[in-house]
Design a protein around this motif. Structure first.
Motif, PDB file in Angstrom:
ATOM      1  N   ASN A 111       0.811  -1.216   0.000  1.00 14.32           N
ATOM      2  CA  ASN A 111       0.000   0.000   0.000  1.00 14.32           C
ATOM      3  C   ASN A 111       0.835   1.252   0.000  1.00 14.32           C
ATOM      4  N   ASN A 112       2.094   1.145   0.393  1.00 17.40           N
ATOM      5  CA  ASN A 112       2.880   2.354   0.569  1.00 17.40           C
ATOM      6  C   ASN A 112       3.878   2.561  -0.532  1.00 17.40           C
ATOM      7  N   MET A 113       3.739   1.822  -1.644  1.00 17.22           N
ATOM      8  CA  MET A 113       4.750   1.909  -2.680  1.00 17.22           C
ATOM      9  C   MET A 113       4.775   3.270  -3.338  1.00 17.22           C
ATOM     10  N   SER A 114       3.665   3.980  -3.354  1.00 14.92           N
ATOM     11  CA  SER A 114       3.654   5.265  -4.049  1.00 14.92           C
ATOM     12  C   SER A 114       4.550   6.271  -3.353  1.00 14.92           C
ATOM     13  N   LEU A 115       4.568   6.235  -2.017  1.00 16.11           N
ATOM     14  CA  LEU A 115       5.451   7.143  -1.282  1.00 16.11           C
ATOM     15  C   LEU A 115       6.909   6.835  -1.582  1.00 16.11           C
ATOM     16  N   ILE A 116       7.214   5.528  -1.637  1.00 19.63           N
ATOM     17  CA  ILE A 116       8.597   5.148  -1.865  1.00 19.63           C
ATOM     18  C   ILE A 116       9.020   5.511  -3.283  1.00 19.63           C
ATOM     19  N   ASN A 117       8.121   5.279  -4.250  1.00 19.69           N
ATOM     20  CA  ASN A 117       8.471   5.630  -5.629  1.00 19.69           C
ATOM     21  C   ASN A 117       8.650   7.120  -5.793  1.00 19.69           C
ATOM     22  N   LEU A 118       7.780   7.878  -5.137  1.00 21.99           N
ATOM     23  CA  LEU A 118       7.883   9.334  -5.238  1.00 21.99           C
ATOM     24  C   LEU A 118       9.174   9.839  -4.628  1.00 21.99           C
ATOM     25  N   SER A 119       9.549   9.270  -3.482  1.00 23.60           N
ATOM     26  CA  SER A 119      10.761   9.759  -2.843  1.00 23.60           C
ATOM     27  C   SER A 119      11.992   9.362  -3.635  1.00 23.60           C
ATOM     28  N   SER A 120      11.971   8.186  -4.259  1.00 21.02           N
ATOM     29  CA  SER A 120      13.099   7.811  -5.117  1.00 21.02           C
ATOM     30  C   SER A 120      13.206   8.750  -6.297  1.00 21.02           C
TER      31      SER A 120
END
Lengths: 96, 336
Positions: free
Chosen positions: B312-321
């Motif tokens: 569920n939290n992949m969008s935050l991780i992708n955005l921060s990368s």
């Protein structure tokens, strides 16, 4: 030894208060007392300084309120420490 | 007390934010001191809300050092007031005032409380301590500093921050020493211009936020937890990018503020200081790469009994990368 300036007294009081703060004590309460002693020396210094500005002591009252808040915060942390450790010895610090 | 936890925290958080604003925007030094006191008064309830031994000890140590520093600060303000030295900046009284502000920030040589306390706090409290609590002492430092003293403190910060992190296994203490090192860079940027400090501080807090949110979501506090996870490859990649960005490696976001500072240093012929900045950065990147190298190459285990569902939290991780990788290059498109 004659003290020609009242500021020496304040610096001496402040220095002694700091010395007791950083010394190795058995109880935490001694440290909090030394903090209050430094506050007292600053109160005295503030009083003498503000006397030269036509006795304008309002800032002194604000300082007193904040120092009392800080002292009571220290005491509440002491109470919290006694609740969890059982005493206020410095030797019971082993976690960090 | 357990039910209205969030409203307590919101109240004290609001007062914490407000105290920094009071301290920065005051007309006199007394107002600054009042802001620092309110800062202490509102941060202590945020960190001491559980009843175990660790948080009591943490809040006690924090209280003792910060109250001593702010009381000393007030005394030096009064001495300055009584001696009527208001305009000359590089004298002894500014050394004393700067020392107390440096003790508030956790900068070397007054840094000994900082890794201890960081070890005892949760990740979100650490984030507050490492980013927001540094704003008000730094801006007060910029109002009245002693240049030679501060340059000496910067060198000590850099060296202690880099060498202190070499023997750590706890992630919090690692970030604490990295924070001390970055404090050296930030103090120097305050001496250049406050705008540059704001830039460095925003980028640093963004990087720290990305790392701390990653560690918080995965509940990781120690380095061995990095190696025995069932982590997705992209999460590990994000960790790698964030570590390298924090260390200041070029294509990533963390290089940009350091680049500007080094530019200033070299134009104004601060060659020895540039050397120390460079070498300590190298040591920091060494121990970041040591962690990531082990995590990617040697210890690439995916233990099946540790189950980290990060779907569920992949969008935050992708955005921060994405932000870490591309923001330096994209920023050149904006300012061209």
């Amino acid at each position: 030894m004659l003290i020609y300036d009242i500021r020496f007294l304040f610096i001496y009081m402040f220095f002694v208060g700091n010395l007791i703060f950083v010394s190795k004590n058995k109880h935490l309460l001694v440290v909090l007392l030394s903090l209050e002693f430094i506050v007292l020396s600053i109160f005295f210094f503030f009083l003498v300084l503000l006397m030269f500005i036509d006795y304008d002591m309002y800032m002194l009252m604000v300082f007193l309120v904040f120092s009392v808040c800080e002292g009571s915060l220290g005491l509440s942390i002491l109470v919290s420490m006694i609740r969890s450790h059982g005493n206020d010895y410095f030797q019971s610090f082993s976690m960090l | 007390m357990l039910t209205n936890n969030n409203s307590n925290k919101m109240f004290f958080l609001f007062i914490l934010f407000f105290s920094t604003l009071i301290s920065i925007s005051s007309n006199s030094w007394f107002g600054c001191w009042i802001g620092l006191e309110i800062n202490l008064l509102s941060f202590i309830p945020l960190i001491s809300n559980s009843k175990n031994l660790l948080s009591v000890e943490t809040s006690l140590k924090y209280f003792l050092t910060q109250s001593l520093a702010s009381i000393n600060f007030l005394f030096m303000i009064l001495i300055k007031f009584s001696l009527l030295k208001n305009f000359n900046m590089n004298n002894i009284i500014s050394i004393m005032m700067n020392s107390s502000l440096l003790m508030k920030m956790g900068s070397a040589p007054f840094h000994f409380w900082f890794p201890n306390i960081v070890e005892g706090l949760s990740w979100m409290n650490n984030f507050m301590l490492m980013t927001w609590q540094k704003i008000s002492p730094m801006i007060l430092l910029s109002y009245y500093f002693n240049k030679n003293f501060l340059i000496f403190m910067i060198i000590m910060n850099l060296i202690i921050g880099s060498l202190g992190g070499l023997n750590q296994t706890s992630l919090r203490k690692l970030l604490a020493f990295s924070s001390i090192n970055n404090l050296g860079w930030m103090i120097f940027s305050i001496m250049i211009s406050e705008n540059l400090w704001l830039f460095y501080f925003l980028i640093y807090s963004m990087m720290i936020f990305m790392m701390i949110s990653l560690f918080f979501l995965m509940n990781m506090y120690f380095m061995n937890q990095l190696f025995i996870n069932n982590m997705n490859f992209f999460i590990k990649l994000n960790l790698l990018i964030n570590f390298l960005s924090l260390g200041g490696l070029p294509p990533f976001m963390g290089f940009m503020p350091k680049w500007i500072i080094i530019n200033f240093l070299l134009i104004n012929k601060f060659y020895f200081l540039t050397f120390i900045f460079m070498m300590t950065s190298l040591i920091i990147i060494y121990y970041y790469i040591r962690i990531i190298y082990s995590s990617f190459m040697f210890n690439y285990f995916k233990m099946k009994w540790v189950n980290l569902l990060m779907k569920n939290n992949m969008s935050l991780i992708n955005l921060s990368s994405f932000i870490s990788i591309s923001s330096m290059i994209l920023s050149t498109f904006i300012f061209m």
